[in-house]
Design a protein around this motif. Sequence first.
Motif, PDB file in Angstrom:
ATOM      1  N   PRO A 191       0.615  -1.207  -0.019  1.00  0.00           N
ATOM      2  CA  PRO A 191      -0.027   0.019   0.030  1.00  0.00           C
ATOM      3  C   PRO A 191       0.774   1.211  -0.130  1.00  0.00           C
ATOM      4  O   PRO A 191       0.526   2.134  -0.753  1.00  0.00           O
ATOM      5  CB  PRO A 191      -0.831  -0.208   1.230  1.00  0.00           C
ATOM      6  N   ARG A 192       1.869   1.429   0.831  1.00  0.00           N
ATOM      7  CA  ARG A 192       2.713   2.409   0.763  1.00  0.00           C
ATOM      8  C   ARG A 192       3.391   3.009  -0.587  1.00  0.00           C
ATOM      9  O   ARG A 192       3.346   3.938  -0.949  1.00  0.00           O
ATOM     10  CB  ARG A 192       3.969   2.323   1.697  1.00  0.00           C
ATOM     11  N   THR A 193       3.630   1.742  -1.270  1.00  0.00           N
ATOM     12  CA  THR A 193       4.594   1.868  -2.809  1.00  0.00           C
ATOM     13  C   THR A 193       3.283   2.278  -3.694  1.00  0.00           C
ATOM     14  O   THR A 193       3.539   3.110  -4.505  1.00  0.00           O
ATOM     15  CB  THR A 193       5.010   0.578  -3.004  1.00  0.00           C
ATOM     16  N   ARG A 194       2.199   1.874  -3.571  1.00  0.00           N
ATOM     17  CA  ARG A 194       1.017   2.097  -4.512  1.00  0.00           C
ATOM     18  C   ARG A 194       0.747   3.666  -4.225  1.00  0.00           C
ATOM     19  O   ARG A 194       0.555   4.376  -5.059  1.00  0.00           O
ATOM     20  CB  ARG A 194      -0.368   1.320  -4.082  1.00  0.00           C
ATOM     21  N   LYS A 195       0.630   4.209  -3.143  1.00  0.00           N
ATOM     22  CA  LYS A 195       0.441   5.370  -2.845  1.00  0.00           C
ATOM     23  C   LYS A 195       1.713   6.484  -3.553  1.00  0.00           C
ATOM     24  O   LYS A 195       1.257   7.498  -4.202  1.00  0.00           O
ATOM     25  CB  LYS A 195       0.295   5.884  -1.367  1.00  0.00           C
ATOM     26  N   MET A 196       2.676   5.955  -3.441  1.00  0.00           N
ATOM     27  CA  MET A 196       3.821   6.467  -4.020  1.00  0.00           C
ATOM     28  C   MET A 196       3.946   6.844  -5.211  1.00  0.00           C
ATOM     29  O   MET A 196       4.246   7.637  -5.889  1.00  0.00           O
ATOM     30  CB  MET A 196       5.195   6.128  -3.236  1.00  0.00           C
ATOM     31  N   LEU A 197       3.751   5.504  -5.898  1.00  0.00           N
ATOM     32  CA  LEU A 197       3.503   5.374  -7.527  1.00  0.00           C
ATOM     33  C   LEU A 197       2.509   6.555  -8.070  1.00  0.00           C
ATOM     34  O   LEU A 197       2.884   7.215  -9.041  1.00  0.00           O
ATOM     35  CB  LEU A 197       3.193   4.092  -7.936  1.00  0.00           C
ATOM     36  N   ALA A 198       1.510   6.426  -7.168  1.00  0.00           N
ATOM     37  CA  ALA A 198       0.352   7.528  -7.840  1.00  0.00           C
ATOM     38  C   ALA A 198       0.834   9.069  -7.603  1.00  0.00           C
ATOM     39  O   ALA A 198       0.974   9.939  -8.340  1.00  0.00           O
ATOM     40  CB  ALA A 198      -0.906   7.330  -7.213  1.00  0.00           C
ATOM     41  N   ASP A 199       1.315   9.392  -6.444  1.00  0.00           N
ATOM     42  CA  ASP A 199       1.553  10.575  -5.832  1.00  0.00           C
ATOM     43  C   ASP A 199       2.678  11.133  -6.676  1.00  0.00           C
ATOM     44  O   ASP A 199       3.067  12.367  -7.180  1.00  0.00           O
ATOM     45  CB  ASP A 199       2.324  10.845  -4.344  1.00  0.00           C
ATOM     46  N   GLN A 200       3.714  10.303  -7.122  1.00  0.00           N
ATOM     47  CA  GLN A 200       4.945  10.781  -7.927  1.00  0.00           C
ATOM     48  C   GLN A 200       4.970  10.492  -9.477  1.00  0.00           C
ATOM     49  O   GLN A 200       5.805  10.860 -10.151  1.00  0.00           O
ATOM     50  CB  GLN A 200       6.297  10.045  -7.392  1.00  0.00           C
ATOM     51  N   GLY A 201       3.697  10.282  -9.673  1.00  0.00           N
ATOM     52  CA  GLY A 201       3.434  10.503 -11.430  1.00  0.00           C
ATOM     53  C   GLY A 201       4.263   9.159 -11.929  1.00  0.00           C
ATOM     54  O   GLY A 201       4.697   9.721 -12.987  1.00  0.00           O
ATOM     55  N   LEU A 202       4.436   8.157 -11.397  1.00  0.00           N
ATOM     56  CA  LEU A 202       5.313   7.064 -12.071  1.00  0.00           C
ATOM     57  C   LEU A 202       4.608   5.988 -12.839  1.00  0.00           C
ATOM     58  O   LEU A 202       5.073   5.106 -13.327  1.00  0.00           O
ATOM     59  CB  LEU A 202       6.162   6.437 -11.049  1.00  0.00           C
ATOM     60  N   SER A 203       3.185   6.108 -12.965  1.00  0.00           N
ATOM     61  CA  SER A 203       2.483   5.048 -13.816  1.00  0.00           C
ATOM     62  C   SER A 203       2.970   5.013 -15.233  1.00  0.00           C
ATOM     63  O   SER A 203       2.774   3.856 -15.585  1.00  0.00           O
ATOM     64  CB  SER A 203       0.901   5.285 -13.500  1.00  0.00           C
ATOM     65  N   GLY A 204       3.306   6.246 -15.707  1.00  0.00           N
ATOM     66  CA  GLY A 204       3.526   6.304 -16.993  1.00  0.00           C
ATOM     67  C   GLY A 204       4.520   5.106 -17.633  1.00  0.00           C
ATOM     68  O   GLY A 204       4.696   4.525 -18.540  1.00  0.00           O
ATOM     69  N   MET A 205       5.488   5.350 -16.633  1.00  0.00           N
ATOM     70  CA  MET A 205       6.977   4.518 -16.827  1.00  0.00           C
ATOM     71  C   MET A 205       6.491   3.204 -16.767  1.00  0.00           C
ATOM     72  O   MET A 205       6.921   2.055 -17.391  1.00  0.00           O
ATOM     73  CB  MET A 205       7.904   5.020 -15.446  1.00  0.00           C
ATOM     74  N   LEU A 206       5.522   2.632 -16.087  1.00  0.00           N
ATOM     75  CA  LEU A 206       5.200   1.155 -15.852  1.00  0.00           C
ATOM     76  C   LEU A 206       4.267   0.932 -17.089  1.00  0.00           C
ATOM     77  O   LEU A 206       4.495  -0.266 -17.553  1.00  0.00           O
ATOM     78  CB  LEU A 206       4.075   1.227 -14.520  1.00  0.00           C
ATOM     79  N   GLU A 207       3.601   2.038 -17.520  1.00  0.00           N
ATOM     80  CA  GLU A 207       3.013   1.504 -18.582  1.00  0.00           C
ATOM     81  C   GLU A 207       3.733   1.162 -19.971  1.00  0.00           C
ATOM     82  O   GLU A 207       3.413   0.376 -20.671  1.00  0.00           O
ATOM     83  CB  GLU A 207       1.918   2.551 -19.153  1.00  0.00           C
ATOM     84  N   ARG A 208       4.966   1.788 -19.940  1.00  0.00           N
ATOM     85  CA  ARG A 208       5.964   1.275 -20.903  1.00  0.00           C
ATOM     86  C   ARG A 208       6.668   0.222 -20.795  1.00  0.00           C
ATOM     87  O   ARG A 208       7.645  -0.417 -21.599  1.00  0.00           O
ATOM     88  CB  ARG A 208       6.863   2.796 -20.935  1.00  0.00           C
ATOM     89  N   SER A 209       6.395  -0.638 -19.602  1.00  0.00           N
ATOM     90  CA  SER A 209       7.096  -1.755 -19.502  1.00  0.00           C
ATOM     91  C   SER A 209       6.129  -2.898 -19.019  1.00  0.00           C
ATOM     92  O   SER A 209       5.935  -3.228 -17.929  1.00  0.00           O
ATOM     93  CB  SER A 209       8.493  -1.703 -18.758  1.00  0.00           C
ATOM     94  N   PRO A 210       5.521  -3.473 -20.245  1.00  0.00           N
ATOM     95  CA  PRO A 210       4.449  -4.312 -19.863  1.00  0.00           C
ATOM     96  C   PRO A 210       4.989  -5.756 -19.248  1.00  0.00           C
ATOM     97  O   PRO A 210       4.254  -6.459 -18.566  1.00  0.00           O
ATOM     98  CB  PRO A 210       4.032  -4.874 -21.426  1.00  0.00           C
TER      99      PRO A 210
END
Length: 376
Positions: free
Chosen positions: A239-258
């Motif tokens: 949960p801590r990491t999920r919150k940070m991924l959202a807060d830090q706008g890192l989701s785009g990076m994840l979308e680029r690595s399926p």
Amino acid sequence: MKKVLHIVGARPNFMKAAPIHKAIAERGRLAQVLVHTGQHYDVKMSDVFFTDLGMPAPDVCLGIGSGSHAEQTARTLIELEKVFLREKPDLVSVVGDVNSTLAGALVASKLGIRISHVEAGLRSFDNRMPEEINRIVTDRIADLLLTPSPDADANLLKEGADPSRIHLVGNVMIDTLLASKARAEELSTLADLGLAPGQYAVGTLHRASNVDDPKVLGGLLSALAHVATRLPIIFPVHPRTRKMLADQGLSGMLERSPGLRLVEPMGYLEFLALTSQARLILTDSGGLQEESTALGVACLTLRENTERPITVEQGTNLVVGTDPARIREEADRVLDGHGKKGRVPELWDGRSAERIAALYERVLGAGSGALRASAW
Ligand code: UD1
């Protein structure tokens, strides 16, 4: 009957307390009370572990929840004091290094109740880690220091602990792993995720030092993205990491690595099914370093230090830090077939809880402390 009160609070506590509770119940010479502070409260961070581990529902639930370290610890202190005064335990058994561990030890010591710390003596020598503070303070005030490996004994002796307080009992979390592995591997976890044994990696990140700073977290994700071009990585998100991924706008990076597949936190058995058949584990967890050593699976620890050096000296673990280039290089080495081999440390044999139960009986005058079969 003399009474042992167990404290659990956060995810890594459950698999350590469960076998101790079971061993004491089976021997039948001590009464027990199980207290859940509620530091972790999500179904996926807590409830599922009780089911998976066959642990009885807690006798007392405090519902402490999240907050700053001070808030969380303070609330736990206040509530635990009431429970201890009501239950009048003869011994309080705390495990690991979370805030609930520290709170339990502190309250017991002020009330003059005997304390046992299971997993004593581990040191990262990094006081920036909240867990290191919890470990040091708990060990300083505990009466019984139950250690998983000789390096922990050495740390305690160096700090001046009286040798009579130290008991090398082995790694109790590995009791749970050994008792659960066959059952875990019968699950359809791999098939459900479309994975074949040995053809995927597992990643986890949740430590504040890794996930709270966007630069560090971004670098770690870029290293995982590289590994994910070679084989899928299953990444259950804390949960801590999920919150940070959202807060830090890192989701785009994840979308680029399926190949980097984020999933919800898993139950104990499901996750064991995944780790036991993985090619490689990349993690900043303490427990996972030990589990990969017990399983013989290569582990890269994404931290600058470890409080579990035996997993490096004897096991499959390598501490690689947080530099993405180094992580990529070491992961490539493992995937090219040059990973580190290891062996399982002594006394990580599935009998630690039995040793602990026998010791508690002896200390509380509830029996000779003999083991049911020779295990020392
Ligand atoms: C805690 C332990 C850490 C352990 C980890 C395992 C301390 C100091 N840290 O860290 O040693 O490795 O557990 O998971 O005790 N949250 C939820 N649901 C939950 C629990 C937490 O959403 O069930 C969220 C909350 O936003 C909370 C955050 O996660 O603020 C952090 O939880 P917390 O218990 O403070 O610390 P962990 O990072 O989980």
